[in-house]
Design a protein around this motif. Structure first.
Motif, short mmCIF file in Angstrom:
data_model
loop_
_atom_site.label_atom_id
_atom_site.label_comp_id
_atom_site.label_asym_id
_atom_site.label_seq_id
_atom_site.Cartn_x
_atom_site.Cartn_y
_atom_site.Cartn_z
N GLY A 186 0.80 -1.22 0.00
CA GLY A 186 0.00 0.00 0.00
C GLY A 186 0.83 1.26 0.00
N GLY A 187 0.64 2.07 1.05
CA GLY A 187 1.33 3.35 1.15
C GLY A 187 2.84 3.22 1.14
N GLY A 188 3.36 2.15 1.73
CA GLY A 188 4.81 1.97 1.74
C GLY A 188 5.37 1.83 0.34
N GLY B 137 6.46 -5.55 -0.09
CA GLY B 137 5.56 -6.52 0.49
C GLY B 137 4.15 -6.31 -0.04
N ASP B 138 3.29 -7.30 0.16
CA ASP B 138 1.91 -7.17 -0.31
C ASP B 138 1.01 -8.02 0.56
OD1 ASP B 138 -0.19 -6.29 -1.81
OD2 ASP B 138 0.55 -7.06 -3.73
N PRO C 285 -1.63 -10.93 1.60
CA PRO C 285 -1.65 -12.34 1.19
C PRO C 285 -2.39 -12.54 -0.12
CG PRO C 285 -2.08 -12.14 3.54
CD PRO C 285 -2.06 -10.75 3.00
N THR C 286 -1.97 -13.53 -0.89
CA THR C 286 -2.52 -13.75 -2.23
C THR C 286 -4.02 -14.00 -2.22
OG1 THR C 286 -1.87 -16.07 -2.04
CG2 THR C 286 -0.37 -14.60 -3.22
N ASN C 287 -4.55 -14.52 -1.12
CA ASN C 287 -5.98 -14.82 -1.06
C ASN C 287 -6.81 -13.67 -0.49
OD1 ASN C 287 -5.22 -14.92 1.57
ND2 ASN C 287 -5.97 -17.01 1.98
N SER C 288 -6.20 -12.51 -0.27
CA SER C 288 -6.95 -11.40 0.34
C SER C 288 -6.72 -10.09 -0.40
CB SER C 288 -6.54 -11.23 1.81
OG SER C 288 -5.18 -10.85 1.91
N LYS C 289 -6.52 -10.17 -1.71
CA LYS C 289 -6.27 -8.96 -2.49
C LYS C 289 -7.53 -8.47 -3.20
CE LYS C 289 -1.36 -9.85 -3.35
NZ LYS C 289 -0.34 -10.03 -4.38
N GLU C 290 -8.59 -8.39 -2.46
CA GLU C 290 -9.78 -7.78 -3.02
C GLU C 290 -9.51 -6.32 -3.31
OE1 GLU C 290 -12.49 -9.29 -3.89
OE2 GLU C 290 -11.85 -11.26 -3.14
N GLN D 155 -5.16 -1.62 2.34
CA GLN D 155 -3.83 -1.43 1.74
C GLN D 155 -3.62 -2.21 0.44
OE1 GLN D 155 -0.77 -2.06 4.76
NE2 GLN D 155 -0.80 0.11 5.23
N SER D 156 -4.67 -2.72 -0.16
CA SER D 156 -4.51 -3.42 -1.43
C SER D 156 -4.52 -2.43 -2.59
CB SER D 156 -5.63 -4.45 -1.63
OG SER D 156 -5.33 -5.63 -0.95
N ILE D 157 -3.57 -2.59 -3.50
CA ILE D 157 -3.47 -1.78 -4.69
C ILE D 157 -2.66 -2.59 -5.70
CG2 ILE D 157 -1.34 -0.59 -4.04
CD1 ILE D 157 -2.67 1.99 -5.17
N ASP D 158 -2.83 -2.32 -6.97
CA ASP D 158 -2.11 -3.08 -8.00
C ASP D 158 -0.67 -2.55 -8.09
OD1 ASP D 158 -1.18 -4.45 -10.18
OD2 ASP D 158 -2.99 -4.14 -11.39
N ILE D 159 0.19 -3.09 -7.23
CA ILE D 159 1.58 -2.61 -7.14
C ILE D 159 2.33 -2.87 -8.44
CG2 ILE D 159 3.79 -2.90 -5.95
CD1 ILE D 159 2.20 -3.50 -3.41
N ILE D 160 2.09 -4.00 -9.06
CA ILE D 160 2.79 -4.33 -10.30
C ILE D 160 2.47 -3.31 -11.39
CG2 ILE D 160 2.98 -6.01 -12.16
CD1 ILE D 160 4.47 -6.83 -9.68
#
Length: 561
Positions: A72-74, A97-98, A100-105, A110-115
Motif C-alpha cells: 500500500g502506502g509503503g 511486500g503485499d 496475502p494472495t488470497n486477500s487482495k480484493e 492497503q490493497s493496490i495493484d503494485i505491479i
C-alpha cells in the motif's frame, strides 16, 4: 527455510552489505529474516528516502542498491525514488511486500495493484505466487542487475509467499541471464568515424557502469576527439583537459553546445540522449534556448546496453567496453585534424583561463554569465559565490546535490577530475533527493566526509532524514542555501512574464534550530568569511553539521551562444 530466509541468504551470497527500508505489516517476515543476517538494515524515516539512499549507494559503489517497503502506502512512497533511479539508469533491487494472495480484493485494506504502478518505472517486475517461483525470480533479478545494470528490478512479495517453506532444493535453482547484444553495425560506425571532419563524443555514465573508463581514456588519447559530458559523467576525463568541452545540454557550457551544433558526427557512449542533452529542436522547455542544428547532415552513432533508449543513424545495442576495445584495436579510427576542429570550437567563444593551467595555454575554458563576478562579498551572498566557496573546500569529497536552481551553478563551477564524485538526480530531478542520497553515500563510504548542497525548498521535502543522519552519526556537511524562494520556478515565471511572481516565495523555519532538535549542531552564515570559517569547522568535526547560508535571489546563468 522459508522464502524470506532464502532471499536474505541469496543476498548475502551476493555480498550485499546494506539494505535501506522501512518496516510494515506485510513485509515483516523479510525483516525477521534480516534480523538474523549479517546484512545491516538502514532505517530511513520515509520510504522515498530509502530508495534515494539505495540509489546513491549504488552510484558510489558501482554495485546495485537494495531498498524495501511494505504494501500500500509503503510501496507508493517508494515509487518516487524508484522512478528517479529508473530515469538515471541506476541498478536497484526493489522489494515490496503485499497482502496475502488470497486477500487482495480491490477494496481490502492497503490493497493496490503494485505491479501496474511499478511497471513503467523498472526494467522488469516480478509477482511470484509461491516460494519456489519467488526464489527463481530473485535469482533472475540479481543476475540481470549484475550483467545489465541499466535500472531498477522489482519483485512484489505477498506475505504468505514470504512465509512459504515449500522451496525445493534452492541450490539447484539456477538462472543465468545472457544479454542479447548486437554489434553488427559497428563496422558501419567505424566507416562514419573515418569520414568525419568534425566529430564529437557525448560521454555518459554507461562508461562508468561498464567499468570502461581506461578504455575510454585510451580511445580519447589515440583519436583526439573532443568530448562533451552529460550531467552525471562529469570528471570522466579531467576538466582541465583541452578535449573536455564540459557539460552538454540545456544547462551546458558554450563550448560543448557549440560543438554539438557544428559537428558532423556525434558518437554517444552510454547516454540516453534525452531532450535536455541533444534534442533541443523538439524540446518543449524553450525552443529558442539553443540554436537548432546548423548542419542537418549530422550523423549520430549511439551505443547503449538499454535497447529501448537507442536513437540515431547507427544504433549499437551493446556494452560500451566491448565497442571501445574494438575501436582501440584499430591504429587510428579517425582521419580528421583535431587541431583545426578544436581551434574552431574554441575561437568562437570568449575565453577565460582554466585554474591550474599555464596562462599561455591556447585552449581555454569559456565564460558563463554570472561566474565572472565571484569576487562579490557583500551580503546577501550571490548563490554562485557561496557554491564556489563550498566546492573549493570540497575537493576530493563526494558532493551530493539536491534538485533546484543551485544545481546549475554546481555543475558549471565544479572542477571534476574524478568521475562519480558529484551525485544528483538528472532525469526525474525530485526535490528532496539530496538528504537521503547523502545518507546512502556516507553509509557506502564510512571513512569519508560527504558534502550536501540543498536549496531551502528541496531540503524540506525529506527533512525527516536528519534522523537517519543522526542515528547513524553520518559525517555529512549539510548546506542549506536559503533565499526564501523556489528559484527554478521563479526563472520560468520570468520567462513567461516579468510581472509574474506567484507561489514561489517561502516562509522558512529556522533550519539550524531544526537540526539542533534532531541533535545535530549547526550555524547560520551571511558573509563569505563566515562561510569559510563554518566550512573549516564543519569538516574538522567528522560528524553531522548543518550550515544555513543566507543568499540572494537566484540569477541562474544561461550559456552565451
Amino acid at each position: 527455510m522459508n522464502t524470506s530466509e532464502a532471499i536474505i541468504k541469496l543476498l548475502e551470497d551476493k555480498n550485499v552489505k546494506h539494505i535501506f527500508g522501512h518496516p510494515g505489516e506485510q513485509i515483516l517476515p523479510l525483516y525477521y529474516a534480516l534480523n538474523n543476517s549479517k546484512i545491516k538494515h538502514i532505517l530511513t524515516r520515509h520510504e522515498q528516502g530509502a530508495a534515494h539512499a539505495a540509489d546513491a549507494y549504488a552510484r558510489v559503489t558501482g554495485k546495485f542498491g537494495v531498498c524495501i517497503a511494505t504494501a500500500g502506502g509503503g510501496a507508493l512512497n517508494l515509487s518516487m525514488g524508484v522512478a528517479t533511479a529508473f530515469k538515471d539508469s541506476i541498478p536497484l533491487l526493489v522489494i515490496t511486500g503485499d497482502n496475502p494472495t488470497n486477500s487482495k480484493e480491490k477494496h481490502s485494506f492497503q490493497s493496490i495493484d503494485i505491479i501496474a504502478i511499478f511497471k513503467s518505472i523498472v526494467i522488469k517486475s516480478f509477482n511470484p505466487q509461491n516460494g519456489k517461483l519467488a526464489v527463481a525470480n530473485i535469482k533472475e533479478a540479481l543476475d540481470i542487475l549484475e550483467k545489465e545494470p541499466r535500472g531498477p528490478v522489482h519483485i512484489n512479495l505477498s506475505k504468505d509467499v514470504l512465509l512459504d517453506e515449500d522451496l525445493g532444493n534452492i541450490k539447484n535453482k539456477k538462472f543465468i541471464h545472457y544479454p542479447n547484444y548486437d554489434y553488427n553495425n559497428l563496422n558501419e560506425a567505424i566507416g562514419l568515424l573515418k569520414e568525419s571532419k568534425r566529430p564529437l563524443i557525448i560521454a555518459g555514465t554507461g562508461i562508468i557502469w561498464g567499468k570502461s573508463i581506461c578504455e575510454f581514456e585510451n580511445f580519447i588519447r589515440k583519436d583526439m576527439i573532443p568530448v562533451a559530458t552529460t550531467y552525471h559523467s562529469q570528471g570522466i576525463i579531467s576538466e582541465t583537459n583541452k578535449l573536455n568541452l564540459g557539460m552538454i545540454g540545456i544547462r551546458g557550457t558554450p563550448l560543448a553546445n557549440y560543438a554539438l551544433n557544428h559537428s558532423d558526427l556525434i558518437l554517444t557512449l552510454g547516454s540516453r540522449i534525452s531532450e535536455r542533452t541533444i534534442d533541443f529542436k523538439k524540446s518543449y522547455y524553450n525552443e529558442n534556448f539553443l540554436k537548432n542544428y546548423k548542419n542537418h547532415d549530422t550523423k549520430i552513432i549511439h551505443v547503449n546496453i538499454d535497447k529501448p533508449s537507442l536513437k540515431g543513424n547507427i544504433m549499437i545495442h551493446g556494452d560500451v567496453k566491448v565497442v571501445l576495445n574494438k575501436l582501440n584495436h584499430l591504429n587510428k579510427t579517425t582521419t580528421f585534424s583535431s587541431k583545426d576542429w578544436l581551434d574552431e570550437i574554441y575561437k568562437n567563444n570568449q575565453k577565460i583561463a582554466i585554474p591550474g593551467l599555464n596562462p599561455d595555454e591556447k585552449y581555454l575554458k569559456h565564460e558563463i554569465d554570472g561566474i565572472n563576478n565571484l569576487n562579490h562579498v557583500h551580503p546577501p551572498l550571490k548563490p554562485q559565490i557561496a557554491i564556489d566557496e563550498i566546492l573549493k573546500s570540497s575537493k576530493g569529497l563526494h558532493v551530493v546535490n539536491d534538485a533546484g536552481s543551485h544545481t546549475t551553478w554546481v555543475t558549471l563551477l565544479i572542477k571534476a577530475d574524478i568521475p562519480g564524485k558529484l551525485l544528483f538526480s538528472g532525469g526525474m530531478a525530485p526535490m528532496g533527493y539530496g538528504l537521503p542520497a547523502s545518507c546512502g553515500v556516507a553509509i557506502a563510504k564510512p571513512d569519508e566526509s560527504v558534502v550536501l548542497i540543498n536549496g531551502d525548498g528541496g531540503f524540506q521535502m525529506n527533512i525527516q532524514e536528519l534522523a537517519t543522519v543522526k542515528t547513524n552519526n553520518l559525517p555529512i556537511l549539510i548546506f542549506v542555501l536559503n533565499n526564501n524562494q523556489l528559484g527554478v520556478i521563479r526563472q520560468w515565471e520570468k520567462l513567461l512574464s516579468d510581472d509574474l511572481r506567484y507561489e514561489i516565495d517561502l516562509e522558512n523555519p529556522d533550519f539550524v534550530a531544526i537540526a539542533n532538535a534532531y541533535g545535530i549542531d549547526g550555524e547560520k552564515v551571511e558573509t563569505k568569511n563566515e562561510l569559510k570559517l563554518a566550512i573549516c569547522q564543519g569538516l574538522k568535526l567528522k560528524k553531522p553539521y548543518l550550515i544555513e547560508v543566507i543568499v540572494d535571489e537566484e540569477d541562474i546563468p544561461l550559456p552565451k551562444m
